[in-house]
Scaffold this motif. Structure first.
Motif, PDB file in Angstrom:
ATOM      1  N   MET A   1      45.472  40.050  29.903  1.00  0.00           N
ATOM      2  CA  MET A   1      45.903  39.594  31.202  1.00  0.00           C
ATOM      3  C   MET A   1      44.989  40.196  32.260  1.00  0.00           C
ATOM      4  N   SER A   2      44.730  39.462  33.294  1.00  0.00           N
ATOM      5  CA  SER A   2      43.847  39.919  34.359  1.00  0.00           C
ATOM      6  C   SER A   2      44.579  40.879  35.290  1.00  0.00           C
ATOM      7  N   LYS A   3      43.835  41.443  36.213  1.00  0.00           N
ATOM      8  CA  LYS A   3      44.451  42.334  37.192  1.00  0.00           C
ATOM      9  C   LYS A   3      45.149  41.489  38.256  1.00  0.00           C
ATOM     10  N   PRO A   4      46.165  42.028  38.889  1.00  0.00           N
ATOM     11  CA  PRO A   4      46.865  41.265  39.918  1.00  0.00           C
ATOM     12  C   PRO A   4      46.024  41.156  41.187  1.00  0.00           C
ATOM     13  N   ILE A   5      46.199  40.049  41.899  1.00  0.00           N
ATOM     14  CA  ILE A   5      45.493  39.851  43.169  1.00  0.00           C
ATOM     15  C   ILE A   5      46.512  39.570  44.260  1.00  0.00           C
ATOM     16  N   ASN A   6      46.053  39.590  45.474  1.00  0.00           N
ATOM     17  CA  ASN A   6      46.869  39.200  46.612  1.00  0.00           C
ATOM     18  C   ASN A   6      46.850  37.674  46.680  1.00  0.00           C
ATOM     19  N   VAL A   7      47.958  37.043  46.361  1.00  0.00           N
ATOM     20  CA  VAL A   7      47.998  35.581  46.304  1.00  0.00           C
ATOM     21  C   VAL A   7      47.955  34.938  47.687  1.00  0.00           C
ATOM     22  N   TYR A   8      47.970  35.745  48.736  1.00  0.00           N
ATOM     23  CA  TYR A   8      47.862  35.222  50.090  1.00  0.00           C
ATOM     24  C   TYR A   8      46.435  35.309  50.627  1.00  0.00           C
ATOM     25  N   SER A   9      45.528  35.766  49.802  1.00  0.00           N
ATOM     26  CA  SER A   9      44.119  35.905  50.182  1.00  0.00           C
ATOM     27  C   SER A   9      43.303  34.777  49.542  1.00  0.00           C
ATOM     28  N   THR A  10      42.825  33.871  50.358  1.00  0.00           N
ATOM     29  CA  THR A  10      42.043  32.743  49.854  1.00  0.00           C
ATOM     30  C   THR A  10      40.790  33.196  49.104  1.00  0.00           C
ATOM     31  N   PRO A  11      40.010  34.157  49.609  1.00  0.00           N
ATOM     32  CA  PRO A  11      38.834  34.585  48.841  1.00  0.00           C
ATOM     33  C   PRO A  11      39.191  35.158  47.468  1.00  0.00           C
ATOM     34  N   ASP A  12      40.277  35.919  47.382  1.00  0.00           N
ATOM     35  CA  ASP A  12      40.692  36.467  46.089  1.00  0.00           C
ATOM     36  C   ASP A  12      41.102  35.361  45.127  1.00  0.00           C
ATOM     37  N   LEU A  13      41.842  34.381  45.635  1.00  0.00           N
ATOM     38  CA  LEU A  13      42.256  33.253  44.794  1.00  0.00           C
ATOM     39  C   LEU A  13      41.045  32.503  44.267  1.00  0.00           C
ATOM     40  N   ARG A  14      40.121  32.176  45.157  1.00  0.00           N
ATOM     41  CA  ARG A  14      38.932  31.414  44.764  1.00  0.00           C
ATOM     42  C   ARG A  14      38.092  32.186  43.751  1.00  0.00           C
ATOM     43  N   GLN A  15      37.869  33.458  44.001  1.00  0.00           N
ATOM     44  CA  GLN A  15      37.046  34.259  43.102  1.00  0.00           C
ATOM     45  C   GLN A  15      37.697  34.384  41.726  1.00  0.00           C
ATOM     46  N   THR A  16      38.978  34.626  41.681  1.00  0.00           N
ATOM     47  CA  THR A  16      39.672  34.774  40.398  1.00  0.00           C
ATOM     48  C   THR A  16      39.652  33.476  39.615  1.00  0.00           C
ATOM     49  N   LEU A  17      39.878  32.361  40.300  1.00  0.00           N
ATOM     50  CA  LEU A  17      39.856  31.070  39.604  1.00  0.00           C
ATOM     51  C   LEU A  17      38.442  30.717  39.144  1.00  0.00           C
ATOM     52  N   ASP A  18      37.437  30.985  39.974  1.00  0.00           N
ATOM     53  CA  ASP A  18      36.049  30.718  39.571  1.00  0.00           C
ATOM     54  C   ASP A  18      35.661  31.561  38.356  1.00  0.00           C
ATOM     55  N   GLU A  19      36.095  32.810  38.329  1.00  0.00           N
ATOM     56  CA  GLU A  19      35.772  33.686  37.207  1.00  0.00           C
ATOM     57  C   GLU A  19      36.507  33.299  35.924  1.00  0.00           C
ATOM     58  N   ALA A  20      37.614  32.586  36.056  1.00  0.00           N
ATOM     59  CA  ALA A  20      38.391  32.180  34.885  1.00  0.00           C
ATOM     60  C   ALA A  20      37.858  30.893  34.254  1.00  0.00           C
ATOM     61  N   LEU A  21      36.998  30.162  34.949  1.00  0.00           N
ATOM     62  CA  LEU A  21      36.497  28.882  34.425  1.00  0.00           C
ATOM     63  C   LEU A  21      35.757  29.018  33.093  1.00  0.00           C
ATOM     64  N   PRO A  22      34.805  29.951  32.941  1.00  0.00           N
ATOM     65  CA  PRO A  22      34.082  30.027  31.662  1.00  0.00           C
ATOM     66  C   PRO A  22      34.983  30.228  30.449  1.00  0.00           C
ATOM     67  N   SER A  23      35.975  31.103  30.556  1.00  0.00           N
ATOM     68  CA  SER A  23      36.840  31.333  29.397  1.00  0.00           C
ATOM     69  C   SER A  23      37.733  30.132  29.118  1.00  0.00           C
ATOM     70  N   ALA A  24      38.178  29.444  30.166  1.00  0.00           N
ATOM     71  CA  ALA A  24      39.006  28.256  29.956  1.00  0.00           C
ATOM     72  C   ALA A  24      38.200  27.138  29.301  1.00  0.00           C
ATOM     73  N   PHE A  25      36.974  26.926  29.764  1.00  0.00           N
ATOM     74  CA  PHE A  25      36.158  25.870  29.158  1.00  0.00           C
ATOM     75  C   PHE A  25      35.679  26.254  27.762  1.00  0.00           C
ATOM     76  N   GLU A  26      35.550  27.543  27.509  1.00  0.00           N
ATOM     77  CA  GLU A  26      35.196  27.964  26.156  1.00  0.00           C
ATOM     78  C   GLU A  26      36.320  27.598  25.186  1.00  0.00           C
ATOM     79  N   ARG A  27      37.555  27.774  25.626  1.00  0.00           N
ATOM     80  CA  ARG A  27      38.703  27.372  24.797  1.00  0.00           C
ATOM     81  C   ARG A  27      38.729  25.866  24.580  1.00  0.00           C
ATOM     82  N   LEU A  28      38.146  25.115  25.522  1.00  0.00           N
ATOM     83  CA  LEU A  28      38.093  23.654  25.398  1.00  0.00           C
ATOM     84  C   LEU A  28      36.896  23.186  24.579  1.00  0.00           C
ATOM     85  N   GLY A  29      36.095  24.110  24.086  1.00  0.00           N
ATOM     86  CA  GLY A  29      34.986  23.754  23.214  1.00  0.00           C
ATOM     87  C   GLY A  29      33.649  23.599  23.911  1.00  0.00           C
ATOM     88  N   TYR A  30      33.508  24.145  25.099  1.00  0.00           N
ATOM     89  CA  TYR A  30      32.258  24.062  25.848  1.00  0.00           C
ATOM     90  C   TYR A  30      31.528  25.394  25.810  1.00  0.00           C
TER      91      TYR A  30
END
Length: 168
Positions: A1-30
């Motif tokens: 599990m990742s570290k918790p972020i401030n869900v009211y901070s747009t930069p934190d949300l964007r950065q966390t979601l951008d960083e999660a893309l490679p692992s999610a697409f790896e699970r999808l076979g990319y």
């Protein structure tokens, strides 16, 4: 599990979601492709190399002896800096992920407006098709601020299925 972020901070949300893309697409076979990042690094290191050479010439030679070389190096520096700007503005264009599987290649462009919780994701494939969707960030984060990777994975899987259905 990742570290918790401030869900009211747009930069934190964007950065966390951008960083999660490679692992999610790896699970999808990319498999992630680093061509854009490598090109950007080569241009950046070339700029640093030109600046370093200019510095060394300035230290080793007299002003009159190095003037022609310095003019060439300044022109080269300007050219490389222009290439770097063009690459960032028109080639990379906000691409956060490039990947390929056995039968297709995709690129993912993400955007998140300031003070918004809408994570806009555009998935482009190698055949010129694309799909754009908005993900409400609070649907993939829990109350404590942890990213729920399974929910993000399922959402991305649905977006890829929609892209495939566009092809048919």
């Amino acid at each position: 599990m990742s570290k918790p972020i401030n869900v009211y901070s747009t930069p934190d949300l964007r950065q966390t979601l951008d960083e999660a893309l490679p692992s999610a697409f790896e699970r999808l076979g990319y498999a992630q492709s680093f061509k854009l990042i490598d090109t950007k690094l080569i241009i950046g290191y070339s700029i640093a190399l030109v600046a370093g050479i200019s510095f060394l010439l300035d230290k080793k030679l007299k002003f009159e002896e190095s003037l022609l070389y310095q003019k060439i190096l300044v022109a080269l520096y300007a050219l490389l800096s222009g290439m770097f700007w063009y690459f960032n503005k028109y080639v990379e264009k906000g691409v956060k992920y490039n990947g390929s599987s056995a039968d297709k290649a995709i690129s993912v462009v993400t955007k998140m407006e300031k003070y918004s919780y809408d994570y806009q994701v555009t998935i482009n494939d190698s055949k010129g098709r694309s799909t754009t969707s908005k993900l409400l960030a609070n649907t993939v984060f829990n109350e404590a601020g942890y990213l729920q990777s399974d929910k993000l994975f399922k959402w991305l899987e649905e977006r890829l299925d929609a892209l495939v259905k566009k092809a048919n």
